[in-house]
Scaffold this motif. Sequence first.
Motif, mmCIF file in Angstrom:
data_model
loop_
_atom_site.group_PDB
_atom_site.id
_atom_site.type_symbol
_atom_site.label_atom_id
_atom_site.label_comp_id
_atom_site.label_asym_id
_atom_site.label_seq_id
_atom_site.Cartn_x
_atom_site.Cartn_y
_atom_site.Cartn_z
ATOM 1 N N GLY A 218 1.268 71.755 30.882
ATOM 2 C CA GLY A 218 0.802 71.442 32.234
ATOM 3 C C GLY A 218 0.862 72.657 33.129
ATOM 4 O O GLY A 218 1.616 73.602 32.851
ATOM 5 N N PRO A 219 0.059 72.668 34.176
ATOM 6 C CA PRO A 219 0.089 73.798 35.107
ATOM 7 C C PRO A 219 1.401 73.843 35.882
ATOM 8 O O PRO A 219 1.950 72.797 36.244
ATOM 9 N N GLY A 238 -2.722 78.841 36.238
ATOM 10 C CA GLY A 238 -2.357 77.454 35.947
ATOM 11 C C GLY A 238 -3.447 76.527 36.443
ATOM 12 O O GLY A 238 -3.216 75.716 37.332
ATOM 13 N N THR A 243 -5.540 75.146 31.053
ATOM 14 C CA THR A 243 -4.783 74.046 30.449
ATOM 15 C C THR A 243 -5.579 73.436 29.295
ATOM 16 O O THR A 243 -5.041 73.210 28.200
ATOM 17 N N LEU A 265 -1.384 68.102 35.681
ATOM 18 C CA LEU A 265 -2.825 68.371 35.630
ATOM 19 C C LEU A 265 -3.574 67.396 36.543
ATOM 20 O O LEU A 265 -4.514 67.780 37.244
#
Length: 347
Positions: A218-219, A238, A243, A265
């Motif tokens: 995940g970012p 990110g 992703t 996300l």
Amino acid sequence: MHHVAIDAWLREDDPARLAELWAAADAARREEVGDAVHLRGLIECSNHCRRSCGYCGLRAGNRRLARYRLDDATIRACAREAQALGYGTVVLQAGEDPAFDRDRVADLVRAIKDDTGLAVTLSLGERDEDELVAWRVAGADRYLLRFETADPALYARIHPPAPGREAVDRQDLLRRLHGMGYEVGSGIMLGIPGQEIDDLARSIALFAELRLHMVGVGPYIPHPDTPLAAAPPGPVRGDVRTTCTVIALTRLTCPGVNIPATSALATIDPAGGREAALRSGGNVIMPNVTPARWRAAYAIYPDKACIGESARQCHGCMKARLRRIGRSVGRGPGAAPAYHRSREVRA
Ligand code: SAH
């Protein structure tokens, strides 16, 4: 997939070529795990934490956070709610909260198993061997612990050890969880300040080396009440695109794993983040079943997606979203093929 190819994909910025990569991963996903998307009911049990991770809003030093801890009856009610919604798994997640000690969590796992029979995933941080063994014996099926970054120097910078303790080697801990028979999940954040592209390539190689069964990507989202928020971003972005690319490379490298479309996300792209992940290799969603009044306080990062919704509302929304992209809701515990295979090898 070869390290050199992975590195090239991570540096690719032609949208048409990336779309081909995502489509190849989508096909591999269909082949390995089918069109069903497994829903895991996420219970955020406590936001108390003894740690001081540089990025996380639950860090011990954050005085601006109102702390809460769910009692056992509430957690059991959340698990029953997840079962009523048709989920096959509950995930108990929290900060590293010593109040959730060995015996309490073991009793809780047994109670949830008795009440619901659901698969139980624990995500309670770096815990002692005796705790992890006791929870497995009590019936816990899975453990989630991201290694966050494959770069040891960056890792050490943003993860000071718990007060009065030595630093824990998370990769070693993941190997031990594997040995205890857990279905093991890990993963990373994308776009941690100072993270290099090579860190992503190395992380994907580690997913395979550690023989993970679940991989969450995940970012990183800056939280204003953390030290890392002041650091300049870069060079890894990110964003949704990066992703999806890392998810796709993970699916192609480790075909039999479960890969969630993460809430982080969905937070950076509420309209399409989850869908993009599910179309580039993802096959799991973790809808929140924490009672609405505590959701906002589990602020690992700001403005989390879906904090205003009830479990039932989240469920309706997820089902509609899956229908729109031609995917179905998974039934049963939804263990990863990679887990079944690793059990066969052992037997
Ligand atoms: N205490 C548990 C659970 C942590 S929350 C543990 O340490 O494992 C679960 C995940 O949220 C973390 O592993 C981390 O990858 C992610 N997370 C925490 N802070 C974040 C942030 N600011 N942005 C994006 N993801 C974050």
